[in-house]
Design a protein around this motif. Structure first.
Motif, short mmCIF file in Angstrom:
data_model
loop_
_atom_site.label_atom_id
_atom_site.label_comp_id
_atom_site.label_asym_id
_atom_site.label_seq_id
_atom_site.Cartn_x
_atom_site.Cartn_y
_atom_site.Cartn_z
N THR A 155 -0.91 6.81 16.55
CA THR A 155 -1.74 6.12 15.57
C THR A 155 -1.05 6.22 14.22
N THR A 156 -0.86 5.09 13.58
CA THR A 156 -0.26 5.09 12.26
C THR A 156 -1.36 4.91 11.23
N ALA A 157 -1.36 5.71 10.20
CA ALA A 157 -2.40 5.66 9.17
C ALA A 157 -1.86 5.00 7.91
N PRO A 158 -2.20 3.73 7.69
CA PRO A 158 -1.79 3.11 6.43
C PRO A 158 -2.45 3.81 5.24
N LYS A 159 -1.76 3.85 4.10
CA LYS A 159 -2.27 4.58 2.94
C LYS A 159 -3.59 4.02 2.42
N ASN A 160 -3.84 2.71 2.58
CA ASN A 160 -5.06 2.13 2.04
C ASN A 160 -6.32 2.52 2.81
N THR A 161 -6.19 3.19 3.95
CA THR A 161 -7.37 3.62 4.71
C THR A 161 -7.77 5.04 4.37
N THR A 162 -7.02 5.71 3.54
CA THR A 162 -7.33 7.09 3.16
C THR A 162 -8.57 7.13 2.28
N GLN A 163 -9.52 8.00 2.67
CA GLN A 163 -10.74 8.17 1.88
C GLN A 163 -11.03 9.65 1.70
N ILE A 164 -11.52 10.00 0.53
CA ILE A 164 -11.98 11.35 0.26
C ILE A 164 -13.48 11.26 0.08
N SER A 210 -1.71 14.54 3.26
CA SER A 210 -0.39 14.35 3.87
C SER A 210 -0.29 15.06 5.22
N THR A 211 -0.89 16.24 5.33
CA THR A 211 -0.86 16.98 6.60
C THR A 211 -1.68 16.26 7.66
N ALA A 212 -2.84 15.73 7.28
CA ALA A 212 -3.66 14.98 8.24
C ALA A 212 -2.93 13.72 8.70
N GLN A 213 -2.30 13.02 7.77
CA GLN A 213 -1.52 11.84 8.15
C GLN A 213 -0.39 12.21 9.10
#
Length: 105
Positions: A3-12, A27-30
């Motif tokens: 699974t690739t995680a694009p940066k725009n899907t990152t949410q806090i 970064s570790t989760a990605q």
């Protein structure tokens, strides 16, 4: 399965961490989600990977939950809580509880 995680899907969703630790968590989760080979329980593998990286950099006592549908109420040390998502629909909860496991025995 990769699974690739694009940066725009990152949410806090919630955090009580320094900016440095939040960036490390993201970064570790990605990196965990981008691992080339999974066998068996994917979310358990990712959680163990993240926990191992946090314990390597910040000492023992870290806990990690990765999943699609869970609830949690945790007690954590100040500045050691983060609830994020790096892949749509999958959340990562990271926290550190007071005292290492050997202190609780």
């Amino acid at each position: 399965m990769t699974t690739t995680a694009p940066k725009n899907t990152t949410q806090i969703y919630a955090e009580d961490m320094s900016d440095e630790k939040v960036e490390f968590a993201l970064s570790t989760a990605q990196e965990g989600f981008n691992q080339a080979s999974f066998k068996g329980k994917v979310f358990s593998y990712i959680a163990n990977f993240i926990r191992a990286q946090f314990e390597k950099h910040y000492g023992k006592g870290w806990n990690v939950v990765v999943g699609r549908s869970f609830g949690a109420y945790v007690t954590h040390e100040i500045k050691t809580f983060c609830y994020i998502s790096v892949v749509p629909g999958v959340c990562v909860l990271i926290w550190r509880c007071e005292g290492a496991p050997e202190d609780l025995a």
